[in-house]
Design an enzyme around this catalytic site. Sequence first.
Site, PDB file in Angstrom:
ATOM      1  N   SER A  93     -10.986  -0.481  -0.179  1.00  0.00           N
ATOM      2  CA  SER A  93      -9.636  -1.043  -0.074  1.00  0.00           C
ATOM      3  C   SER A  93      -9.441  -2.329  -0.863  1.00  0.00           C
ATOM      4  O   SER A  93      -8.328  -2.616  -1.294  1.00  0.00           O
ATOM      5  CB  SER A  93      -9.279  -1.266   1.391  1.00  0.00           C
ATOM      6  OG  SER A  93     -10.181  -2.162   1.990  1.00  0.00           O
TER       7      SER A  93
ATOM      8  N   HIS B  89      -7.197   5.102   1.578  1.00  0.00           N
ATOM      9  CA  HIS B  89      -6.570   4.823   0.283  1.00  0.00           C
ATOM     10  C   HIS B  89      -6.651   5.997  -0.693  1.00  0.00           C
ATOM     11  O   HIS B  89      -6.198   5.882  -1.826  1.00  0.00           O
ATOM     12  CB  HIS B  89      -7.193   3.573  -0.354  1.00  0.00           C
ATOM     13  CG  HIS B  89      -6.896   2.339   0.431  1.00  0.00           C
ATOM     14  ND1 HIS B  89      -5.736   1.613   0.285  1.00  0.00           N
ATOM     15  CD2 HIS B  89      -7.590   1.718   1.413  1.00  0.00           C
ATOM     16  CE1 HIS B  89      -5.742   0.600   1.119  1.00  0.00           C
ATOM     17  NE2 HIS B  89      -6.854   0.639   1.820  1.00  0.00           N
TER      18      HIS B  89
ATOM     19  N   ASP C  43     -13.740   7.616   5.384  1.00  0.00           N
ATOM     20  CA  ASP C  43     -12.442   6.963   5.591  1.00  0.00           C
ATOM     21  C   ASP C  43     -11.635   7.077   4.293  1.00  0.00           C
ATOM     22  O   ASP C  43     -11.934   6.409   3.301  1.00  0.00           O
ATOM     23  CB  ASP C  43     -12.691   5.490   5.964  1.00  0.00           C
ATOM     24  CG  ASP C  43     -11.393   4.712   6.180  1.00  0.00           C
ATOM     25  OD1 ASP C  43     -10.347   5.100   5.632  1.00  0.00           O
ATOM     26  OD2 ASP C  43     -11.446   3.676   6.879  1.00  0.00           O
TER      27      ASP C  43
ATOM     28  N   GLU D 171     -15.979   4.293   2.999  1.00  0.00           N
ATOM     29  CA  GLU D 171     -14.618   4.529   2.523  1.00  0.00           C
ATOM     30  C   GLU D 171     -14.714   5.445   1.306  1.00  0.00           C
ATOM     31  O   GLU D 171     -15.712   5.418   0.589  1.00  0.00           O
ATOM     32  CB  GLU D 171     -13.968   3.200   2.090  1.00  0.00           C
ATOM     33  CG  GLU D 171     -13.604   2.311   3.249  1.00  0.00           C
ATOM     34  CD  GLU D 171     -13.114   0.936   2.797  1.00  0.00           C
ATOM     35  OE1 GLU D 171     -12.130   0.871   2.051  1.00  0.00           O
ATOM     36  OE2 GLU D 171     -13.721  -0.055   3.199  1.00  0.00           O
TER      37      GLU D 171
ATOM     38  N   HIS E 110     -14.620  -1.372   5.087  1.00  0.00           N
ATOM     39  CA  HIS E 110     -13.464  -2.022   5.722  1.00  0.00           C
ATOM     40  C   HIS E 110     -13.834  -2.585   7.101  1.00  0.00           C
ATOM     41  O   HIS E 110     -14.669  -2.030   7.810  1.00  0.00           O
ATOM     42  CB  HIS E 110     -12.380  -0.950   5.883  1.00  0.00           C
ATOM     43  CG  HIS E 110     -11.052  -1.453   6.307  1.00  0.00           C
ATOM     44  ND1 HIS E 110     -10.622  -1.419   7.612  1.00  0.00           N
ATOM     45  CD2 HIS E 110     -10.032  -1.999   5.595  1.00  0.00           C
ATOM     46  CE1 HIS E 110      -9.393  -1.909   7.690  1.00  0.00           C
ATOM     47  NE2 HIS E 110      -9.009  -2.270   6.474  1.00  0.00           N
TER      48      HIS E 110
ATOM     49  N   ASN F  33       0.825  -1.218   0.000  1.00  0.00           N
ATOM     50  CA  ASN F  33       0.000   0.000   0.000  1.00  0.00           C
ATOM     51  C   ASN F  33       0.856   1.262   0.000  1.00  0.00           C
ATOM     52  O   ASN F  33       0.346   2.363   0.160  1.00  0.00           O
ATOM     53  CB  ASN F  33      -0.892   0.045   1.246  1.00  0.00           C
ATOM     54  CG  ASN F  33      -1.935  -1.048   1.228  1.00  0.00           C
ATOM     55  OD1 ASN F  33      -2.509  -1.352   0.189  1.00  0.00           O
ATOM     56  ND2 ASN F  33      -2.166  -1.658   2.378  1.00  0.00           N
TER      57      ASN F  33
HETATM   58  C1  PLP Z   1      -5.775   0.187   6.325  1.00  0.00           C
HETATM   59  C2  PLP Z   1      -7.121   0.731   6.577  1.00  0.00           C
HETATM   60  C3  PLP Z   1      -7.513   1.142   7.860  1.00  0.00           C
HETATM   61  C4  PLP Z   1      -6.674   0.902   9.056  1.00  0.00           C
HETATM   62  O1  PLP Z   1      -5.581   1.733   9.137  1.00  0.00           O
HETATM   63  P1  PLP Z   1      -4.315   1.272   9.990  1.00  0.00           P
HETATM   64  O2  PLP Z   1      -3.558   2.509  10.208  1.00  0.00           O
HETATM   65  O3  PLP Z   1      -3.599   0.260   9.159  1.00  0.00           O
HETATM   66  O4  PLP Z   1      -4.852   0.671  11.263  1.00  0.00           O
HETATM   67  C5  PLP Z   1      -8.733   1.739   7.996  1.00  0.00           C
HETATM   68  N1  PLP Z   1      -9.569   1.898   6.948  1.00  0.00           N
HETATM   69  C6  PLP Z   1      -9.239   1.475   5.715  1.00  0.00           C
HETATM   70  C7  PLP Z   1     -10.189   1.673   4.598  1.00  0.00           C
HETATM   71  C8  PLP Z   1      -8.015   0.859   5.506  1.00  0.00           C
HETATM   72  O5  PLP Z   1      -7.701   0.392   4.293  1.00  0.00           O
END
Ligand code: PLP
Length: 389
Positions: A178, A206, A203, A174, A131, A45
Amino acid sequence: MLERLTKALQGFKDSGNYRTIKYLKPISDTRVLYGSKEYLNLCSNSYLSMHKHPLLLKSAKEAIDEYGSNPCSSRSVSGSIALYEILEKEIAQFKHYKRGLIFSNGYMANMGIISTLTGEKDVIFSDELNHSSLIDSIRLSRAKRVIYKHRNMNDLEKKIKKIQAKGERFVVTESVFSMDGDSAPLGDLFELKKTYGLHIILDDAHGTGVFGRYGRGMEEAFNLSGKMDVHMGTFGKALGSYGAFVLADDVVIQFLINRARTFMYTTALPASTLAASLAALRIIRKDTSLKEALWKNIDYMRGHLKDAGFDLKESVGPIIPIVVGNDKKAIAMHELLMKKGLFLQAIRPPTVPEGTSRLRVTVVRGFTHADMDYAIENLVKIGKKMGLI
Ligand SMILES: *Cc1c(COP(=O)(O)O)cnc(C)c1O
């Protein structure tokens, strides 16, 4: 207990859904050492290939000398070193929000936001492919949970009309999904917000550093920078560091400082991590060339895989899902790719819904054309062999 767990584990093995951990060493911005062999990493990532960037490393080392290895205390007690304040201010400015708050990671940030800001009179509308950290956070909340079809704003609106809330209504999504690499329809979602008075918790794990003209994230791509009620993102993906941020109005942040348990009851981040995040943020603010180079690679990989006949679904950025379906078939493809020096894990349930196991290819800035040609050639060969194309 042991007998029950052993039996369950055997079940995972029988269906091709057993997980082991592979211990690796990242040896460059695109390669990992596994065993004694070098692999091109096709599932990182670290989209901007910054996790080995000299400035991040230098900043982290200097911060250790200045602050020590770790504050050894929660932020509410004595762990809030000055770097936090600087980073919170700069990330909020970058993304056009009033105030920021750093959490230890994205999982804890989501837990903190959703369980603290929503209550039992409220309703949370949640995209069906959200997620796991969002799903778990919603479970922890006392609000009523309503799942809407993936990216489907008609379904969301239907459910908003049907379901009454005594309290407030929240939408949790999101920005870039992801495992599917597609984007939430933020423009339409924002219209629904205005019509129905919804609160949006977004969120952007990404999206950050990847989307928008200046890499501010998916909101920027929709001309909606700073417009959500609560914005969350991480430093652990495109930015090559670790940790997460929550951005919102001052009142929301004050409330989280006072009540978010995943903020209050955990040891503060190491100084080195904060310094690396700050360095990464300053690099991308100053210079969009990393992002532009990433997008050249994205276009190249996507174009060739699409031309070869792969169904890339609605994905748009660096995340390219190649859905295989069956768990065992996905594992077989993973093994064939490993033989070719390509590190690409099979993603299986419960990370993705049953029957949608996949190879989740990610494109990063550090790939050369030779890297991508080699990856494409082998993906195509194996895709044909497995009847995907
Ligand atoms: C990776 C991810 C998280 C978690 O983040 P971390 O810092 O790895 O705990 C939360 N939401 C999404 C959509 C993610 O891909």
